[in-house]
Design a protein around this motif. Structure first.
Motif, PDB file in Angstrom:
ATOM      1  N   LEU A 193       0.933  -0.869   0.530  1.00 37.89           N
ATOM      2  CA  LEU A 193       0.137   0.017  -0.107  1.00 37.89           C
ATOM      3  C   LEU A 193       0.779   1.089   0.208  1.00 37.89           C
ATOM      4  N   PRO A 194       1.393   1.625  -1.107  1.00 44.10           N
ATOM      5  CA  PRO A 194       2.552   2.594  -0.446  1.00 44.10           C
ATOM      6  C   PRO A 194       2.062   3.637  -1.080  1.00 44.10           C
ATOM      7  N   LEU A 195       0.813   4.076  -1.636  1.00 46.95           N
ATOM      8  CA  LEU A 195      -0.160   5.440  -1.140  1.00 46.95           C
ATOM      9  C   LEU A 195      -0.452   6.167   0.086  1.00 46.95           C
ATOM     10  N   LEU A 196      -1.200   4.895   0.505  1.00 50.93           N
ATOM     11  CA  LEU A 196      -1.282   4.786   1.542  1.00 50.93           C
ATOM     12  C   LEU A 196      -0.151   5.012   2.555  1.00 50.93           C
ATOM     13  N   TYR A 197       1.046   4.894   2.711  1.00 49.16           N
ATOM     14  CA  TYR A 197       2.291   4.516   3.164  1.00 49.16           C
ATOM     15  C   TYR A 197       2.728   6.163   3.907  1.00 49.16           C
ATOM     16  N   ILE A 238      -9.838  -1.329   2.805  1.00 51.31           N
ATOM     17  CA  ILE A 238      -8.469  -0.761   3.916  1.00 51.31           C
ATOM     18  C   ILE A 238      -9.444   0.322   4.853  1.00 51.31           C
ATOM     19  N   PRO A 239      -9.060   0.966   6.295  1.00 54.68           N
ATOM     20  CA  PRO A 239      -9.597   2.203   6.844  1.00 54.68           C
ATOM     21  C   PRO A 239      -8.490   3.223   5.767  1.00 54.68           C
ATOM     22  N   PHE A 240      -9.063   4.359   6.223  1.00 49.66           N
ATOM     23  CA  PHE A 240      -8.754   5.626   5.197  1.00 49.66           C
ATOM     24  C   PHE A 240      -8.339   5.809   3.285  1.00 49.66           C
ATOM     25  N   THR A 241      -9.255   4.645   2.935  1.00 51.55           N
ATOM     26  CA  THR A 241      -8.867   4.065   1.265  1.00 51.55           C
ATOM     27  C   THR A 241     -10.954   4.624   0.687  1.00 51.55           C
ATOM     28  N   ASP A 242     -10.569   4.817  -0.203  1.00 47.76           N
ATOM     29  CA  ASP A 242     -11.995   4.806  -0.948  1.00 47.76           C
ATOM     30  C   ASP A 242     -12.473   4.127  -2.111  1.00 47.76           C
ATOM     31  N   ASN A 246      -9.960   2.715  -3.837  1.00 45.11           N
ATOM     32  CA  ASN A 246      -9.010   1.770  -3.214  1.00 45.11           C
ATOM     33  C   ASN A 246      -7.325   2.852  -3.046  1.00 45.11           C
ATOM     34  N   LEU A 247      -7.768   4.759  -3.009  1.00 44.99           N
ATOM     35  CA  LEU A 247      -7.340   4.943  -3.134  1.00 44.99           C
ATOM     36  C   LEU A 247      -7.030   5.914  -2.115  1.00 44.99           C
ATOM     37  N   PRO A 248      -6.281   6.458  -1.641  1.00 41.79           N
ATOM     38  CA  PRO A 248      -6.198   7.005   0.006  1.00 41.79           C
ATOM     39  C   PRO A 248      -7.067   7.992  -0.044  1.00 41.79           C
TER      40      PRO A 248
END
Length: 540
Positions: A193-197, A238-242, A246-248
């Motif tokens: 999850l590089p973008l969420l990271y 996944i929390p904090f994603t659309d 599925n993007l942050p």
């Protein structure tokens, strides 16, 4: 609290009716805690204190049905008890059970499969009941102003459900987070999850960031929650994603969750790498009236406003306990032994060996011991049998009473409960499992401790108390509770326990225990938690 689910729909009320309902409504404070007594009761104490402090709130408490004994105490403070049928042990310690299962090469595939199926069934029903309970509370609420859900670390369902109903979530924990992220967690998170990271790493000051994730939020991202969020709650997996891309949620940031810890800064250092919204309050001690198994004793104590005066008395049925503690003809030091729920959780596999160790120590020393069995039936039954064996002509010892003397009247066995704040000052040393409640009470009493941890946060407390100098090195489990009754095992355990007691009674440890007690004596953990909730959660 952000939400990635569509709204439930209108209530059907007119605009004027909705305005009036919002004006007249009480804000909702929902405390949610799962686990054993040590996990639950301090949070329940905070809930009742909050209800008394903020009478404009409608306060509820969700926990296991097994803790329904709290119902009367909660109702007395206008807190509604909401039961969930799941068993306390399975919910609180599922992480260890799963880990043990994976490592157990002796179990067959079928046994492991059956266990996994049972666990999934209990888990699904537990979550269904939690959703239903919270839906009844929040689904038709026209305003969420002032509302919040307070969870402990074993009630992570509450975080996801707070997101669903767009309610603020805070964490209330009587001990440090009892689990740590796997060593590979950050590497895998960054890879998968590089973008969420990046979303967490670049979080503005005060917003949810990577510190929060590493400190306590990382289990929220585990696969065990994904399907429930997506299939049942209609949230993103996944929390904090659309939920679609599925993007942050770059355009949405929420404040770092408030985390209230119920322990003292004098005992646990608060390192700089903890999240910004972590607050240590001081220990959360239970109301005195909650700590009696006997109602008559509770009434007797309530008639004396000064618990430390030495004038308070137990009821006539428990005069033997009072006499044992204050026996004028015996000046030998008193040692407390108690393992709380460890027996009922299956850790005391050989009660005979446990009592044999205590008997050997009693025979080899001048100490007297008081053993709290916490109502563990296998241990209580053995105690009754040993008492009958010593007095075969007295059939009364086989009756289910809550106090029994063994080993030349130097071990007092008690299956009930009295406040540790009354008992511990009368003891020279407390031997226990390093649970947060027992630890806090012994620290407050200023007595040395001998610690034998079994699981979870108990290992942290045992190491921490050794580090600050109020306890010797922790005892391995088999030095207090051997699995075998053979003479060699009992002798080794006896020698180790005796050495630990002698070390605990050293001038250095006794002095340090008294010093620490002096430092924390003025702390009001519940009061400090209420102050923080007033400042950071309750609308002004």
């Amino acid at each position: 609290m952000m939400s990635t689910r569509h709204n439930h729909g209108g209530s059907g009320a007119t605009e004027g009716e909705e305005t009036e309902a919002i004006r007249d409504r009480k804000p909702i404070a929902l405390f949610m805690a799962f686990g054993t007594k040590g996990d639950i009761f301090p949070v329940a104490a905070l809930a009742t204190a909050f209800a008394c402090d903020q009478k404009q709130y409608k306060v509820s408490f969700i926990t296991h049905l097994a803790h329904q004994g709290l119902t009367t105490s909660l109702a007395a403070k206008n807190v509604t008890f909401i039961p969930i049928s799941s068993p306390p042990v399975a919910t609180a310690y599922q992480h260890e059970q799963i880990s043990d299962l994976r490592e157990n090469s002796g179990g067959s595939y079928g046994e492991q499969n059956n266990f996994s199926l049972l666990k999934r069934t209990i888990e699904a029903e537990h979550r269904r009941e939690c959703l239903a309970a919270i839906e009844r509370i929040f689904a038709n609420d026209l305003s969420k102003e002032g509302d919040f859900i307070a969870i402990n670390f074993f009630a992570l369902e509450g975080w996801h459900l707070a997101e669903l109903f767009q309610v603020r979530c805070v964490v209330t924990a009587p001990y440090v987070v009892p689990y740590s992220a796997p060593s590979s967690f950050e590497y895998r998170f960054k890879k998968d999850l590089p973008l969420l990271y990046k979303y967490f790493q670049e979080a503005p000051v005060g917003m949810v960031g990577w510190k929060d994730v590493l400190h306590w939020m990382w289990p929220l991202f585990m696969e065990i929650w994904g399907s429930w969020r997506n299939d049942i709650l209609n949230l993103s997996s996944i929390p904090f994603t659309d939920p679609v891309t599925n993007l942050p949620l770059w355009h949405i940031r929420i404040e770092s969750p408030l985390l209230l810890y119920g322990f003292s800064k004098e005992i646990v250092e608060c390192p700089g790498y903890w999240p910004p919204n972590v607050c240590t309050c001081g220990f959360w001690f239970l109301p005195m009236e909650w700590q009696f198994s006997c109602e008559r004793c509770r009434i007797s104590f309530s008639n004396n406003s000064n618990i430390s005066s030495g004038l308070e008395e137990l009821c006539p049925s428990h005069a033997s306990l009072q006499f044992f503690l204050n026996e004028p003809s015996n000046s030998s030091s008193l040692i407390f032994v108690g393992l709380s729920s460890m027996g009922s959780m299956g850790f005391l596999t050989n009660p005979k060996a446990f009592l044999a160790v205590l008997q050997r120590v009693i025979e080899a020393t001048k100490y007297r011991f008081i053993l709290f069995t916490s109502g563990y039936e296998a241990l209580d039954a053995l105690i009754r049998y040993l008492a009958y064996d010593a007095m075969p002509n007295s059939s009364s010892v086989l009756e289910k009473v809550d106090s029994t003397l063994l080993f030349n009247d130097r071990l007092f066995c008690f299956s009930g409960s009295v406040p540790y704040s009354w008992l511990f000052p009368r003891c020279a040393v407390a031997i226990h499992h390093a649970g947060s409640g027992s630890t806090a009470a012994a620290l407050h009493a200023g007595i040395p401790q001998v610690l034998c941890p079994f699981l979870m946060d108990q290992f942290y407390w045992a190491e921490r108390l050794c580090w600050i100098g109020v306890a010797p090195d922790p005892l391995p489990r088999h030095y207090l509770c051997p699995d075998s009754l053979d003479d060699a095992s009992i002798s080794v355990a006896c020698d180790a326990l005796r050495a630990a007691i002698d070390r605990a009674n050293s001038p250095e440890i006794k002095s340090q225990a008294a010093c620490i007690a002096g430092k924390i004596s003025s702390e009001d953990g519940i009061g400090e938690a209420l102050k923080i909730l007033r400042e950071k959660v309750v609308p002004h």
